[in-house]
Write a protein that holds these residues in place. Structure first.
Motif: not given
Length: 559
Positions: A435-438, A480-485, A501-504, A541-544
């Motif tokens: 729920y927190y992420v959504q 910025a960390q999304f692709p490396a993750m 990652y999404l929670e962070s 929004k896009q990365v989430l």
């Protein structure tokens, strides 16, 4: 500037220093895998690298001396605001606001492809997961593998690999016989055999087999001689059970490219062919009337029987043939996800891989997952109404829905047993991680709607330098960390990294939301800062959405 851009810039700086004779390295000593990371203390800058300490010995320099050389050259590059050397040779880098802010444009240009990478390009991975016996509903362990396996497949594809999702249909052996006898017993109104299967689903399938026969104008199979009755219930019962399993998996957003039947290995001669290939390699011998694999030569704790003294194939023979079949279908890497009770298989499977001349851990990789427990009102749930003895995928989905179920099953490392609190997962609170992420995604959508109502439009142009608040920088760093993750989660086979990652990222966004405004106050005009932060909001929004898609979880616009 993305981390990858910065890594390339550091590589360029090192190459320039070598060419100038300031650093004594050859070009091939400059690593391609220069790593930049977010420093724990943001006061130290946007990014940090230890490259000077990695290369100091090869360069014959003090690490700090090499770091100073790199820092001096980096500081002269466009987009770099400041470079500091700390401790024994850490390099801390601060980007100027405009350069850091350009990431929002990069994300919104890439859209769904932001986060994809080429780290697994050229690899063909056959990923086998779930593979529940067709003798009952999918239990919680299988549900965990369904969520984890599907997410891993998505991660591998996002990293450039070709992935074949495969379900091994165990339709050969004693468990199918017990299943058939259980169906016959229920059709006769009798209790299941002592070694059989119970639960309402057995009665449902038995009734369906008889109803199908009646509809087809055939005699009731329960009236046939025992052997014929057992075969009739086995054939149709397995079909019905497997259809139900496939249906439930599809509802759980899990689809497979290949449904492979174990029986196929035995009816086509594939087992015999695999044994002959091993015989040709000199790793098969005969003893005590049986055929053995000399698996101790390849690290196993004992040699393994392949063909038993009665002439029947051992279960391991099917494993051998199946592995070879996957390799012959073009898989470079065969990845098999197994339950917690399969630790004993690791030695023999890796020995078999090596016996074929392949590399264990590379051509064959086994992943072992731990148990799942459901809790309600603080107490463990131990029985399913339908399955009778186990808690199933259906039970979990019925309690909390597909999104919460998938998220909860992926969120923890597969090495850990997990307790899933149904009451928490069903709640609309920040303590509920899905729920927190959504909610963060829904909030970005709400911000977009409010911006439109207040005349804040991205069409006004993007001024990345206006993203000059500390919360802007923090949020950009998280994005910025999304692709490396994604690349790391695929490489390490750790899908739980996506959820964490999404929670962070959601936490960074919620903080940013409380400190920065996209819409002007009542007495303010729309300024470049409002527009720039709308761009940043859309990037979040896009990365989430991209991250939730990797998990097979929806990104709602409203909650």
């Amino acid at each position: 500037m993305t981390p990858q851009d910065l890594e390339q810039l550091i590589h360029t700086v090192l190459t320039e220093a070598v060419a100038a004779g300031e650093v004594n390295l050859t070009d091939d000593q400059i690593p391609a895998d220069i790593v930049v990371e977010r420093p724990r203390n943001r006061e130290h800058g946007d990014w940090a690298t230890n490259i000077a300490m990695r290369l100091a010995k090869a360069a014959g320099m003090n690490p700090r001396e090499l770091a100073v050389n790199i820092a001096f050259r980096l500081a002269e590059k466009e987009g770099i605001e400041k470079v500091d050397v700390a401790g024994p040779g850490f390099i801390n880098i601060t980007l100027d606001a405009a350069t850091a802010g350009e990431l929002a444009r990069t994300i919104l240009t890439a859209k769904e492809s932001y986060g994809t990478n080429q780290s697994q390009t050229g690899k063909h991975v056959n990923l086998e997961f779930v593979s529940a016996n067709p003798t009952g509903p999918i239990h919680l362990g299988g549900a965990r593998w369904a969520a984890v396996g599907d997410t891993l497949a998505r991660l591998l594809e996002a990293s450039g690999a070709k992935v074949t999702r495969e379900y091994y249909f165990n339709d050969h052996g004693a468990q199918i016989d017990r299943f058939a006898r259980s169906l016959v017993a229920r059709a006769k109104g009798e209790e299941a055999p002592e070694d059989g299967y119970g639960g309402q689903y057995i009665e449902d399938i038995a009734n369906q087999v008889m109803a199908d026969a009646q509809e087809a104008g055939e005699p009731n199979p329960v009236t046939l001689p025992e052997a014929e009755a057992t075969e009739a219930f086995r054939a149709r019962g397995v079909e019905l059970m497997f259809a139900e399993i496939k249906k439930k998996l599809a509802e759980f957003h899990v689809e497979f490219d290949v449904y492979f039947h174990e029986d196929h290995l035995h009816t086509t001669g594939a087992v015999a062919e695999a044994i002959e290939k091993l015989r040709d390699r000199g790793v098969i011998y005969e003893a005590e009337g049986a055929t053995w694999l000399r698996s101790t030569d390849f690290g196993d704790d004992k040699d393994r029987v392949i063909i038993k003294s009665d002439g029947d194939a051992a279960y391991f023979a099917g494993d051998i043939a199946y592995y070879l079949n996957k390799r012959e279908r073009g898989a470079d890497q065969v990845v098999i996800m197994l339950g917690a009770d399969h630790h004993g298989y690791i030695g023999r499977m890796y020995a078999m891989c090596a016996a074929f001349g392949d590399k264990p851990g590379d051509n064959l990789e086994l992943l072992i997952g731990q148990l799942v427990n459901l809790l309600s009102n603080g107490e463990p749930l131990r029985m399913s109404k339908r399955a009778g003895t186990i808690v199933t995928l259906d039970d979990l989905v019925e309690a909390v829905g597909v999104d919460a179920a998938r998220y909860a099953l992926v969120r923890s490392s597969i090495d850990q047993a997990i307790d899933i609190d149904l009451d928490l997962l069903a709640s609309h609170s920040n303590d509920n991680p899905v729920y927190y992420v959504q909610y963060a995604h829904a909030r970005t959508c709400n911000v977009s709607r409010n911006a439109a109502e207040h005349g804040v439009s991205m069409d006004a142009g993007f001024a990345p330098e206006a993203l000059d608040h500390a919360a802007d920088a923090q949020l950009l760093g998280a994005l910025a960390q999304f692709p490396a993750m994604v690349a790391q989660a695929a490489e390490l086979r750790e899908p739980h990294r996506v959820a964490r990652y999404l929670e962070s990222l959601a936490a960074s966004y919620h903080t940013w939301y409380g400190q920065c405004r996209v819409t002007p106050r009542a007495d303010e005009l729309v300024e470049t800062g409002h527009v720039a932060r709308l761009w940043l909001n859309e990037a979040v929004k896009q990365v989430l959405a991209n991250g939730l898609a990797l998990l097979g979880v929806s990104a709602p616009e409203r909650l």
